[in-house]
Enzyme design. Structure first.
Site, short mmCIF file in Angstrom:
data_model
loop_
_atom_site.label_atom_id
_atom_site.label_comp_id
_atom_site.label_asym_id
_atom_site.label_seq_id
_atom_site.Cartn_x
_atom_site.Cartn_y
_atom_site.Cartn_z
N ASP A 1 54.12 38.69 47.92
CA ASP A 1 52.88 38.20 47.31
C ASP A 1 51.87 37.87 48.41
O ASP A 1 52.25 37.62 49.56
CB ASP A 1 53.14 36.92 46.50
CG ASP A 1 54.03 37.19 45.30
OD1 ASP A 1 54.12 38.35 44.86
OD2 ASP A 1 54.63 36.22 44.80
N1 URA Z 1 59.43 36.32 45.10
C1 URA Z 1 58.18 35.89 44.87
O1 URA Z 1 57.94 35.14 43.95
N2 URA Z 1 57.21 36.31 45.69
C2 URA Z 1 57.43 37.11 46.75
O2 URA Z 1 56.50 37.43 47.49
C3 URA Z 1 58.74 37.55 46.99
C4 URA Z 1 59.72 37.14 46.14
#
Ligand code: URA
Length: 231
Positions: free
Chosen positions: A102
């Site tokens: 993310d």
């Molecule tokens: N889980 C999440 O919520 N975000 C990420 O970036 C990776 C795993």
């Protein structure tokens, strides 16, 4: 075209400083001519000889990035900077991130142009473990360990068994073998918690290199590439 010193450093012939020294001392030739200037630009198919050894410019590139927040895991975006904006010197190599973190997630991201390996590593059949360091708001309960192990039922799918290691102080290590959208955040929401910090510290056999500062990257070593291929 790529700078000679950059290319040699990327290929593991030493740090930028060390390869500059080799070039200045006349140990490097390009297409039959000794080159003394480190900013000399070489073509990807140039024949480079260093210490009488022909350097082969590898077809595939494998990089480890310590991702900062504020960058999206994509090759292009109309509005936001992407992780490719952090990678200098590989502009012509068609790199892409292996999976996604993310925009506000930190840590280990592999970039490559080896589509076959990326596909294999991301395949749900392959269960490559990803370990995250997590900070969260909410109340810890010893039941978390069992709930994660059993497989958390989210709205659209049930997670595969995951590992929750309580570090105390609203911190944990969580290891998952999938990579669904916002997966860790959603798993933590399921147990009534809100992720405030998320960092990937392991991807399969690879650990985030503690020498890499945020935004820094380095090529994977030959051993790391072999380990990844063996996953
Ligand atoms: N889980 C999440 O919520 N975000 C990420 O970036 C990776 C795993």
């Amino acid at each position: 075209m790529i700078r000679l010193d950059k290319m040699l450093a990327h290929m593991g012939y030493g740090s930028r400083k060390e390869v500059k020294e080799l070039i200045r001392k006349g140990y490097v030739s390009v297409d039959g001519e000794i080159i003394y200037s480190d900013d000399y630009k070489v073509k990807e198919d140039s024949e480079i000889i260093i210490f009488d050894e022909v350097v082969k410019y590898d077809e595939f590139v494998y990089l480890m990035l310590n991702k900062p927040d504020g960058y999206i895991s994509a090759t292009f975006d109309n509005n936001m900077p992407t992780v490719l904006d952090l990678i200098n010197g590989y502009e012509s190599r068609n790199l892409f991130p292996v999976g996604r973190l993310d925009i506000d997630t930190y840590g280990l991201l592999i970039l490559t142009n080896d589509g076959k390996l990326a596909h294999k590593l991301l395949s749900p059949k392959n269960h490559v473990n990803k370990k995250y360091y997590v900070k969260y708001d909410g109340k810890y309960n010893d039941k978390f360990i069992e709930i994660f192990k059993k497989g958390i039922p989210l709205e659209d799918f049930t997670c595969k068994p995951a590992e929750f290691v309580n570090l105390g102080n609203n911190e944990a290590y969580i290891t998952i073998s999938e990579g669904k959208f916002h997966q860790i955040k959603r798993m933590m929401e399921y147990v009534g918690c809100n992720v405030t910090y998320l960092e990937r510290i392991e991807f399969g056999p690879l650990k985030l290199d503690s020498n890499l500062k945020r935004k820094e990257f380095r090529p994977l070593t030959k051993e790391e590439i072999e380990l990844l291929k063996a996953e």
